[in-house]
Design an enzyme around this catalytic site. Structure first.
Site, PDB file in Angstrom:
ATOM      1  N   GLY A  46      89.680  32.921   7.731  1.00 33.46           N
ATOM      2  CA  GLY A  46      88.918  32.667   6.549  1.00 33.46           C
ATOM      3  C   GLY A  46      87.875  31.865   6.758  1.00 33.46           C
ATOM      4  N   GLN A  51      80.894  25.823   5.916  1.00 33.14           N
ATOM      5  CA  GLN A  51      81.179  25.725   7.484  1.00 33.14           C
ATOM      6  C   GLN A  51      79.947  26.441   8.256  1.00 33.14           C
ATOM      7  OE1 GLN A  51      85.328  27.313   6.918  1.00 33.14           O
ATOM      8  NE2 GLN A  51      85.683  26.202   8.709  1.00 33.14           N
ATOM      9  N   CYS A  89      91.505  25.108  11.578  1.00 33.21           N
ATOM     10  CA  CYS A  89      90.361  25.512  10.983  1.00 33.21           C
ATOM     11  C   CYS A  89      89.303  25.641  12.024  1.00 33.21           C
ATOM     12  CB  CYS A  89      89.958  24.270  10.343  1.00 33.21           C
ATOM     13  SG  CYS A  89      88.458  24.257   9.434  1.00 33.21           S
ATOM     14  N   LEU A  90      88.341  26.664  11.956  1.00 29.90           N
ATOM     15  CA  LEU A  90      87.313  26.842  12.809  1.00 29.90           C
ATOM     16  C   LEU A  90      86.099  25.723  12.951  1.00 29.90           C
ATOM     17  CD1 LEU A  90      86.426  30.673  11.726  1.00 29.90           C
ATOM     18  CD2 LEU A  90      87.994  29.696  13.749  1.00 29.90           C
ATOM     19  N   HIS A 131      93.167  26.721   1.548  1.00 29.54           N
ATOM     20  CA  HIS A 131      92.505  26.000   2.561  1.00 29.54           C
ATOM     21  C   HIS A 131      90.879  26.185   2.315  1.00 29.54           C
ATOM     22  CE1 HIS A 131      92.139  24.975   7.195  1.00 29.54           C
ATOM     23  NE2 HIS A 131      90.741  25.428   6.563  1.00 29.54           N
ATOM     24  N   GLU A 132      90.460  27.543   1.939  1.00 34.08           N
ATOM     25  CA  GLU A 132      89.107  27.812   1.889  1.00 34.08           C
ATOM     26  C   GLU A 132      88.610  27.335   0.853  1.00 34.08           C
ATOM     27  OE1 GLU A 132      87.704  28.654   4.463  1.00 34.08           O
ATOM     28  OE2 GLU A 132      89.711  29.374   5.474  1.00 34.08           O
ATOM     29  N   HIS A 135      87.800  23.508   1.185  1.00 40.55           N
ATOM     30  CA  HIS A 135      86.335  23.385   1.783  1.00 40.55           C
ATOM     31  C   HIS A 135      85.334  23.332   0.780  1.00 40.55           C
ATOM     32  CE1 HIS A 135      87.035  23.564   6.239  1.00 40.55           C
ATOM     33  NE2 HIS A 135      87.742  24.621   5.971  1.00 40.55           N
TER      34      HIS A 135
HETATM   35 NI    NI Z   1      88.939  25.694   7.405  1.00 37.08          NI
END
Ligand code: NI
Length: 152
Positions: A46, A51, A89-90, A131-132, A135
């Site tokens: 995701g 991000q 998380c990236l 999660h997304e 963000h």
């Molecule tokens: Ni994330």
């Protein structure tokens, strides 16, 4: 399509509330395509627009390598049950932790063309959606770490 740089923890944009999308134009489609490519290249499941440095309410999810979700202005309409599982998380490389999430979700979102969609999802897909969507409100999984030693 192109990959975009991924913003890392410490950058202010990760902590801000993203703005609603009002223009469903070619630029939005390009952003979504780039986000899928960036996510895939980084082996993520995701990715949210903040991000990649864009403060808009857009995220993409693909947990099985096939079913691609593009979520514009997503809203959680209903949630039920709970599950606790590991997340990463990236934007927070090298860290993992357990987070408590709903087991099932109903989410309303728009696609790149401005068509309203309703998604009923569960299990790990529900985790990725939550999660997304977090963000988009400046919330990271490290804010919600679940201590397995308590009943929290
Ligand atoms: Ni994330």
């Amino acid at each position: 399509m192109a990959t975009r740089g991924i913003v890392k923890l410490g950058e202010d944009i990760l902590r801000r509330r993203a703005r609603e999308v009002t223009e469903f134009d070619a630029r939005l489609g390009c952003l979504i395509d780039d986000m899928f490519e960036t996510m895939t290249k980084a082996n993520g499941v995701g990715l949210a627009a903040p991000q990649v440095g864009i403060l808009k309410r857009v995220c993409v999810v693909c947990v099985d390598g096939e079913t691609k979700f593009e979520l514009v202005n997503p809203v959680i309409l209903k949630e039920s049950g709970s599950q606790v599982g590991p997340e990463g998380c990236l934007s927070v490389p090298g860290r993992n932790g357990y987070v408590k999430r709903p087991k099932k979700l109903t989410v309303q979102a728009y696609d790149r063309y401005g068509e309203k969609q309703i998604y009923k999802i569960a299990d790990f897909e529900a985790v990725a959606f939550c999660h997304e969507i977090d963000h988009l409100d400046g919330i990271l999984f490290i804010d919600k770490l679940y201590d397995k030693r308590t009943d929290g």
